[in-house]
Design a protein around this motif. Structure first.
Motif, PDB file in Angstrom:
ATOM      1  N   UNK A 172     -12.085 -17.636   0.952  1.00  0.00           N
ATOM      2  CA  UNK A 172     -10.988 -17.305   0.045  1.00  0.00           C
ATOM      3  C   UNK A 172      -9.636 -17.635   0.669  1.00  0.00           C
ATOM      4  N   UNK A 173      -9.511 -17.406   1.972  1.00  0.00           N
ATOM      5  CA  UNK A 173      -8.266 -17.782   2.639  1.00  0.00           C
ATOM      6  C   UNK A 173      -8.039 -19.286   2.544  1.00  0.00           C
ATOM      7  N   UNK A 174      -9.100 -20.049   2.765  1.00  0.00           N
ATOM      8  CA  UNK A 174      -8.961 -21.504   2.662  1.00  0.00           C
ATOM      9  C   UNK A 174      -8.553 -21.891   1.243  1.00  0.00           C
ATOM     10  N   UNK A 175      -9.141 -21.227   0.252  1.00  0.00           N
ATOM     11  CA  UNK A 175      -8.781 -21.516  -1.132  1.00  0.00           C
ATOM     12  C   UNK A 175      -7.331 -21.198  -1.438  1.00  0.00           C
ATOM     13  N   UNK A 176      -6.867 -20.098  -0.886  1.00  0.00           N
ATOM     14  CA  UNK A 176      -5.475 -19.690  -1.103  1.00  0.00           C
ATOM     15  C   UNK A 176      -4.506 -20.662  -0.418  1.00  0.00           C
ATOM     16  N   UNK A 177      -4.835 -21.063   0.802  1.00  0.00           N
ATOM     17  CA  UNK A 177      -4.004 -22.073   1.482  1.00  0.00           C
ATOM     18  C   UNK A 177      -3.996 -23.387   0.698  1.00  0.00           C
ATOM     19  N   UNK A 178      -5.144 -23.733   0.119  1.00  0.00           N
ATOM     20  CA  UNK A 178      -5.208 -24.988  -0.645  1.00  0.00           C
ATOM     21  C   UNK A 178      -4.338 -24.893  -1.894  1.00  0.00           C
ATOM     22  N   UNK A 179      -4.352 -23.730  -2.558  1.00  0.00           N
ATOM     23  CA  UNK A 179      -3.523 -23.562  -3.760  1.00  0.00           C
ATOM     24  C   UNK A 179      -2.042 -23.698  -3.399  1.00  0.00           C
ATOM     25  N   UNK A 180      -1.657 -23.102  -2.291  1.00  0.00           N
ATOM     26  CA  UNK A 180      -0.286 -23.254  -1.785  1.00  0.00           C
ATOM     27  C   UNK A 180       0.020 -24.721  -1.496  1.00  0.00           C
TER      28      UNK A 180
ATOM     29  N   UNK B 143      -6.489  -0.388   2.493  1.00  0.00           N
ATOM     30  CA  UNK B 143      -7.364   0.687   2.010  1.00  0.00           C
ATOM     31  C   UNK B 143      -7.400   0.710   0.486  1.00  0.00           C
ATOM     32  N   UNK B 144      -6.246   0.560  -0.155  1.00  0.00           N
ATOM     33  CA  UNK B 144      -6.162   0.603  -1.620  1.00  0.00           C
ATOM     34  C   UNK B 144      -6.839  -0.618  -2.234  1.00  0.00           C
ATOM     35  N   UNK B 145      -6.735  -1.735  -1.577  1.00  0.00           N
ATOM     36  CA  UNK B 145      -7.354  -2.949  -2.108  1.00  0.00           C
ATOM     37  C   UNK B 145      -8.868  -2.959  -1.998  1.00  0.00           C
ATOM     38  N   UNK B 146      -9.441  -1.984  -1.291  1.00  0.00           N
ATOM     39  CA  UNK B 146     -10.892  -1.879  -1.209  1.00  0.00           C
ATOM     40  C   UNK B 146     -11.500  -2.549   0.004  1.00  0.00           C
ATOM     41  N   UNK B 147     -10.630  -3.111   0.868  1.00  0.00           N
ATOM     42  CA  UNK B 147     -11.145  -3.847   2.031  1.00  0.00           C
ATOM     43  C   UNK B 147     -11.652  -2.910   3.132  1.00  0.00           C
ATOM     44  N   UNK B 148     -10.865  -1.874   3.425  1.00  0.00           N
ATOM     45  CA  UNK B 148     -11.199  -1.043   4.587  1.00  0.00           C
ATOM     46  C   UNK B 148     -12.515  -0.296   4.415  1.00  0.00           C
ATOM     47  N   UNK B 149     -12.836   0.082   3.199  1.00  0.00           N
ATOM     48  CA  UNK B 149     -14.104   0.779   2.988  1.00  0.00           C
ATOM     49  C   UNK B 149     -15.282  -0.092   3.428  1.00  0.00           C
ATOM     50  N   UNK B 150     -15.118  -1.395   3.321  1.00  0.00           N
ATOM     51  CA  UNK B 150     -16.224  -2.324   3.572  1.00  0.00           C
ATOM     52  C   UNK B 150     -16.326  -2.787   5.015  1.00  0.00           C
ATOM     53  N   UNK B 151     -15.267  -2.648   5.799  1.00  0.00           N
ATOM     54  CA  UNK B 151     -15.328  -3.096   7.204  1.00  0.00           C
ATOM     55  C   UNK B 151     -15.976  -1.999   8.045  1.00  0.00           C
ATOM     56  N   UNK B 210       1.053  -5.801  -1.693  1.00  0.00           N
ATOM     57  CA  UNK B 210       0.034  -5.909  -0.649  1.00  0.00           C
ATOM     58  C   UNK B 210      -1.325  -5.478  -1.184  1.00  0.00           C
ATOM     59  N   UNK B 211      -1.347  -4.339  -1.870  1.00  0.00           N
ATOM     60  CA  UNK B 211      -2.613  -3.791  -2.360  1.00  0.00           C
ATOM     61  C   UNK B 211      -3.290  -4.772  -3.326  1.00  0.00           C
ATOM     62  N   UNK B 212      -2.498  -5.428  -4.155  1.00  0.00           N
ATOM     63  CA  UNK B 212      -3.058  -6.349  -5.142  1.00  0.00           C
ATOM     64  C   UNK B 212      -3.504  -7.658  -4.502  1.00  0.00           C
ATOM     65  N   UNK B 213      -2.760  -8.116  -3.491  1.00  0.00           N
ATOM     66  CA  UNK B 213      -3.171  -9.324  -2.771  1.00  0.00           C
ATOM     67  C   UNK B 213      -4.548  -9.111  -2.154  1.00  0.00           C
ATOM     68  N   UNK B 214      -4.775  -7.927  -1.588  1.00  0.00           N
ATOM     69  CA  UNK B 214      -6.087  -7.629  -0.996  1.00  0.00           C
ATOM     70  C   UNK B 214      -7.146  -7.514  -2.094  1.00  0.00           C
ATOM     71  N   UNK B 215      -6.826  -6.748  -3.118  1.00  0.00           N
ATOM     72  CA  UNK B 215      -7.773  -6.482  -4.210  1.00  0.00           C
ATOM     73  C   UNK B 215      -8.233  -7.777  -4.880  1.00  0.00           C
ATOM     74  N   UNK B 216      -7.336  -8.733  -4.944  1.00  0.00           N
ATOM     75  CA  UNK B 216      -7.605 -10.022  -5.571  1.00  0.00           C
ATOM     76  C   UNK B 216      -8.710 -10.810  -4.862  1.00  0.00           C
ATOM     77  N   UNK B 217      -8.991 -10.476  -3.608  1.00  0.00           N
ATOM     78  CA  UNK B 217      -9.976 -11.211  -2.801  1.00  0.00           C
ATOM     79  C   UNK B 217     -11.383 -10.629  -2.895  1.00  0.00           C
TER      80      UNK B 217
END
Lengths: 408, 408
Positions: A172-180, B143-151, B210-217
């Motif tokens: 996903x990071x690669x995809x985001x860099x590509x979109x940029x 945490x809000x984007x849902x990433x931290x729960x999964x790591x 920030x929260x939405x950028x994370x959530x989007x992934x």
């Protein structure tokens, strides 16, 4: 108001995560995305949880795209792609490096029909160099970029392996860099008004490696190693240079992130915990000393946090203006008032499912509109005829012939 | 060849990670970045490991930027910013929502001097909604984007808290989305040729949380929860839907990522381990059954991997064409032949340090050039006079007066 990228047309010759995520982002902002798929479809259509053999992830991953099937081994398919490229601004692809050229679809050929074409090539390790032919698995890109070493507890604290981020973050990071990169190259194209040079040397050829996309995010890791020989180490839930900042247990089995790593915030937390004596304690008097004694301090906070359910604890922390949040699960994200307010959790009608599908909204938000999801991930080849007739001017009988011959 | 974004000018009124990371990406591709700093500098100048009080991270984080100091509480500072904005294409800022407007620098004011200005606003939770005024700490956004729960390890496998990604990933993701958004808005600006509407409703106003950028992934997390009530769970080093794919221990105390989660790859791995009997074993005969028996299978692979040093093991796996890689440390990244070949690890001369500083290269790679790092993170205010005299036409005595008055 028209969407920002209305009028932009992108051809995706991609699969799995990286290239399709790039085009999802471009499509979210309004670009017309034409996705080339093999006759049996992008494998991601089968990934993750499904209903009646239909992937829920696909409903979001494929949204706003038009799907056309093409058997790239047939010469007619190549002609069709060249016809489409002529009216596209950019191509996004994530085949193994060199694979498209082998199919007769290298940059020089595509730019033969569209001289100012922007191309984004996404791969595991990049389009050249000793590792270029290695398989492009996301987990490998994350490991090579230095991320996976750090998603772990402090050295000696656990025998379990370092954890995955939960998603294919490298892709996903690669995809985001590509979109940029695509938008940067289009800006230059329109500014300069000149055609691209053909071939990989063109300034409109973008080469994004998963490993490099990850590595690019690693902050001071490399400069500090280079100057001081310091090898950045994992720090579990904490931060090496700030305390207290960690995930703390709650009575109902959740984790609460608390970031009280400044003098005023730490004082607020000490008062909230009913432990004002911590404020003057020499072990905790500055960020420096708190970092040195972080394990002890985290134990004190954990003892306290364990006495409350997460909802009560979050209320207390927010009322005291201390940055904090439960580690959100999918259920918490779906219910979050802020996400709901900003249309970041929205129900999208999808004829492939009986009920609307919950999808994440659009990032970035543009102006005062949360943006529009025009349609969910389409069935395989849903737009084949529309594209061949509408864009290439084919007669429906020609389309039927191509279908009978296994080209589409 | 000129850099892709040569001729583009961006004003950064930002600090910490998110906005400065956005402008680092734009500057890496050639944009002229003017960074406004308070008289005591961006706090990130003090972050991470230092030599003689100078941050090594800053050498990379601040590269290709021009630094001008401004005390935003002084009315003269506001006039200077308006003067600069008139010749800028975009502004990138990450103050708390509404803060710039309070300083008399809201979108309507800035667009008064530059009608087609693109603005990117980065914050923790976005520019509106019930949480908009909450503090924007990266850990909270993650945490809000849902990433931290999964790591984390699988439920019940460890009492330790879920881990951090090792960097402020929420901030950097927001910065990357903002860079993408800025270029998308500039594309629309140049295409439409019309000025922005003033205010936040402008299609050239980008709002990145920030929260939405994370959530989007988060891939299928939300759709699968919505349709099936499935709450995505952490899976440690593994993947919920593919096996074997995990980090496995080596004799020298490292971790080796191995992704052999297809029939042919698993067969290759079984042969390499000297265990051909695993290929026909009903527990491991398909990805489905391997996922069900992943713990057992991972134990078998770990027993084998523990018998080798990481270098020998990596050689064996690569020779067998099985996707694999050690979890790279900073030292491994710095020495990697592919990174070196592609100039992703480069020594940058920095007059603030005795020796060149190792920095990550530029992503995406544009054309056949790895791109140029024009200069490292400058000293605080290094370009104040150059900018005031060169861009605003001030006389050096005026500059001296502003300095004496504490404006710059």
């Amino acid at each position: 108001m028209a969407a920002l990228l209305n009028g932009l047309r992108i051809l995706e010759i991609g699969h799995f995560v990286a290239a399709p995520f790039c085009t999802r982002l471009l499509g979210d902002l309004g670009a017309d995305i034409i996705k080339i798929e093999p006759l049996d479809g992008d494998p991601v259509r089968q990934w993750g949880a499904q209903i009646d053999g239909k992937s829920l992830w696909w409903s979001m991953h494929g949204r706003n795209k038009r799907s056309i099937t093409l058997n790239l081994k047939k010469p007619e398919a190549r002609e069709i792609i060249l016809g489409l490229v002529a009216s596209c601004d950019a191509v996004v692809e994530n085949f193994r490096p060199g694979q498209l050229a082998k199919l007769g679809l290298g940059p020089d050929v595509l730019r033969g029909v569209r001289p100012d074409l922007v191309m984004a090539h996404i791969s595991g390790f990049g389009q050249d160099g000793p590792y270029r032919d290695r398989a492009a698995f996301g987990v490998v890109g994350e490991a090579v970029g230095g991320l996976r070493y750090l998603t772990n507890h402090r050295p000696g604290e656990s025998d379990l392996p370092p954890v995955r981020v939960g998603v294919s973050i490298g892709d996903s990071l690669a995809g985001l860099y590509a979109a940029f990169g695509v938008m940067a190259a289009l800006w230059e194209r329109d500014r300069s008004g000149r055609p691209s040079d053909s071939g990989a040397a063109s300034p409109h050829s973008l080469d994004v490696a998963l490993s490099e996309a990850v590595f690019s995010m690693m902050e001071g890791m490399l400069p500090e190693y280079g100057a001081l020989g310091k090898v950045k180490q994992p720090t579990g839930g904490g931060i090496a240079t700030a305390a207290p900042s960690n995930a703390y247990p709650t009575a109902d089995g959740n984790w609460m992130l608390i970031a009280a790593n400044s003098e005023p915030l730490f004082a607020k937390l000490a008062m909230l915990m009913g432990k004002p004596e911590l404020i003057g304690d020499p072990r905790y008097v500055s960020n420096q000393t708190r970092v040195e004694n972080a394990a002890q301090l985290d134990a004190v906070i954990s003892d306290w946090s364990s006495g409350f359910n997460s909802e009560d604890l979050a209320d207390k922390l927010v009322a005291a203006d201390i940055p904090a949040c439960k580690a959100y699960t999918a259920a918490d994200c779906a219910a979050d008032p802020q996400f709901r307010y900003r249309d970041m959790v929205r129900a999208v009608d999808d004829p492939q499912f009986a009920d609307p599908v919950l999808q994440a909204g659009i990032v970035p938000r543009v102006g005062s509109s949360a943006g529009s999801i025009r349609w969910p991930g389409p069935p395989l080849g849903a737009h084949t005829e529309e594209i061949l007739v509408g864009m290439l001017g084919m007669h429906p009988t020609e389309v039927a012939k191509l279908r009978a011959e296994g080209v589409i």
